[in-house]
Design a protein around this motif. Structure first.
Motif, PDB file in Angstrom:
ATOM      1  N   TRP A  11      -5.369   3.982   7.556  1.00 62.53           N
ATOM      2  CA  TRP A  11      -5.581   2.366   7.575  1.00 62.53           C
ATOM      3  C   TRP A  11      -6.567   1.959   6.473  1.00 62.53           C
ATOM      4  N   TRP A  12      -7.525   2.451   6.421  1.00 59.66           N
ATOM      5  CA  TRP A  12      -8.469   1.962   5.492  1.00 59.66           C
ATOM      6  C   TRP A  12      -8.101   2.255   4.137  1.00 59.66           C
ATOM      7  N   ARG A  13      -7.135   2.797   3.828  1.00 62.40           N
ATOM      8  CA  ARG A  13      -6.467   2.841   2.412  1.00 62.40           C
ATOM      9  C   ARG A  13      -5.439   1.673   2.387  1.00 62.40           C
ATOM     10  N   ARG A  14      -5.035   1.162   3.426  1.00 60.01           N
ATOM     11  CA  ARG A  14      -3.983   0.044   3.308  1.00 60.01           C
ATOM     12  C   ARG A  14      -4.700  -1.337   3.134  1.00 60.01           C
ATOM     13  N   ARG A  15      -5.710  -1.407   2.227  1.00 62.17           N
ATOM     14  CA  ARG A  15      -6.212  -2.758   1.998  1.00 62.17           C
ATOM     15  C   ARG A  15      -6.263  -2.973   0.416  1.00 62.17           C
ATOM     16  N   LEU A  16      -6.372  -4.147   0.002  1.00 60.89           N
ATOM     17  CA  LEU A  16      -6.363  -4.488  -1.273  1.00 60.89           C
ATOM     18  C   LEU A  16      -7.525  -3.760  -2.095  1.00 60.89           C
ATOM     19  N   THR A  17      -7.391  -3.468  -3.253  1.00 59.49           N
ATOM     20  CA  THR A  17      -8.331  -2.925  -4.075  1.00 59.49           C
ATOM     21  C   THR A  17      -8.309  -3.553  -5.255  1.00 59.49           C
ATOM     22  N   VAL A  18      -9.370  -3.518  -6.163  1.00 65.66           N
ATOM     23  CA  VAL A  18      -9.730  -3.899  -7.660  1.00 65.66           C
ATOM     24  C   VAL A  18      -8.840  -3.028  -8.495  1.00 65.66           C
ATOM     25  N   GLY A  19      -9.036  -1.811  -8.437  1.00 67.63           N
ATOM     26  CA  GLY A  19      -8.066  -0.850  -9.199  1.00 67.63           C
ATOM     27  C   GLY A  19      -7.081  -0.045  -8.437  1.00 67.63           C
ATOM     28  N   GLY A  20      -6.172   0.248  -9.271  1.00 73.83           N
ATOM     29  CA  GLY A  20      -4.750   0.990  -8.639  1.00 73.83           C
ATOM     30  C   GLY A  20      -5.470   2.504  -8.537  1.00 73.83           C
ATOM     31  N   GLU A  21      -4.843   3.222  -7.405  1.00 74.51           N
ATOM     32  CA  GLU A  21      -5.219   4.419  -6.810  1.00 74.51           C
ATOM     33  C   GLU A  21      -4.583   5.109  -7.952  1.00 74.51           C
ATOM     34  N   THR A  22      -5.605   6.476  -8.230  1.00 73.36           N
ATOM     35  CA  THR A  22      -5.206   7.317  -9.191  1.00 73.36           C
ATOM     36  C   THR A  22      -4.751   8.628  -8.426  1.00 73.36           C
ATOM     37  N   MET A  23      -3.563   9.331  -8.914  1.00 77.35           N
ATOM     38  CA  MET A  23      -2.952  10.367  -8.150  1.00 77.35           C
ATOM     39  C   MET A  23      -3.401  11.776  -8.591  1.00 77.35           C
ATOM     40  N   ALA A  49       0.882  -1.186  -0.121  1.00 77.72           N
ATOM     41  CA  ALA A  49       0.040   0.219  -0.156  1.00 77.72           C
ATOM     42  C   ALA A  49       0.736   1.187  -0.057  1.00 77.72           C
ATOM     43  N   ASP A  50       2.048   1.153   0.714  1.00 80.35           N
ATOM     44  CA  ASP A  50       2.936   2.228   0.574  1.00 80.35           C
ATOM     45  C   ASP A  50       3.173   2.986  -0.789  1.00 80.35           C
ATOM     46  N   ARG A  51       3.232   2.013  -1.546  1.00 79.95           N
ATOM     47  CA  ARG A  51       3.865   2.189  -3.083  1.00 79.95           C
ATOM     48  C   ARG A  51       2.806   2.342  -3.907  1.00 79.95           C
ATOM     49  N   ARG A  52       1.622   2.057  -3.565  1.00 80.22           N
ATOM     50  CA  ARG A  52       0.611   2.030  -4.451  1.00 80.22           C
ATOM     51  C   ARG A  52      -0.690   3.201  -3.805  1.00 80.22           C
ATOM     52  N   GLN A  53      -0.655   3.249  -2.641  1.00 81.38           N
ATOM     53  CA  GLN A  53      -1.764   4.373  -2.151  1.00 81.38           C
ATOM     54  C   GLN A  53      -1.371   5.806  -2.191  1.00 81.38           C
ATOM     55  N   ARG A  54      -2.084   6.694  -2.345  1.00 82.94           N
ATOM     56  CA  ARG A  54      -1.891   8.010  -2.341  1.00 82.94           C
ATOM     57  C   ARG A  54      -2.090   8.429  -0.877  1.00 82.94           C
ATOM     58  N   ARG A  55      -2.841   7.889   0.093  1.00 84.01           N
ATOM     59  CA  ARG A  55      -2.704   8.094   1.362  1.00 84.01           C
ATOM     60  C   ARG A  55      -2.615   7.167   2.168  1.00 84.01           C
ATOM     61  N   ALA A  56      -1.520   6.270   2.132  1.00 83.01           N
ATOM     62  CA  ALA A  56      -1.204   4.841   2.829  1.00 83.01           C
ATOM     63  C   ALA A  56      -1.022   5.198   4.351  1.00 83.01           C
ATOM     64  N   ASP A  57      -1.174   6.484   4.831  1.00 84.22           N
ATOM     65  CA  ASP A  57      -1.094   6.622   6.122  1.00 84.22           C
ATOM     66  C   ASP A  57      -2.491   6.362   7.021  1.00 84.22           C
TER      67      ASP A  57
END
Length: 116
Positions: free
Chosen positions: A104-116, A94-102
């Motif tokens: 916790w709810w964004r540190r979960r597996l997703t179907v699509g990649g996070e757009t920035m 998540a720290d590499r893929r998520q815009r707001r990996a800080d």
């Protein structure tokens, strides 16, 4: 509070829409994992299609509400958070893929990649 908020994503009706979206995402019965999906549009209405963004909005509202209202909403959100945590899977990258990996709810597996 919504009318006075300076946050673009907190507008009149945003709290109830975000709460409905969060509940709706967790609605399907069963124990199968759920995977958040990206919203197709980042405007403040469509962005709530992404349950993670709906949770972001709820967090922002919680920070701005007066204490009595905050406590009431926090109880509702906490019970939904427990279900979300149990029905989604952790994302070790998540720290590499998520815009707001800080968050916790964004540190979960997703179907699509996070757009920035």
């Amino acid at each position: 509070m919504e009318r006075l908020s300076g946050d673009y994503y907190v507008f009149p009706g945003a709290t109830v829409r975000a709460l409905r979206r969060y509940k709706g995402f967790l609605q399907p019965p069963g124990r199968r994992p759920l995977y958040p999906q990206d919203a197709h549009c980042s405007c403040r209405g469509c962005s709530l299609d992404d349950v993670r963004h709906a949770r972001d909005v709820l967090e922002e509202v919680l920070q701005q509400l007066p204490s009595r209202s905050r406590a009431e909403l926090k109880r509702q959100v906490a019970s939904l958070d427990a279900v979300y945590l149990g029905r989604t899977l952790p994302d070790p990258f998540a720290d590499r893929r998520q815009r707001r990996a800080d968050l916790w709810w964004r540190r979960r597996l997703t179907v699509g990649g996070e757009t920035m």
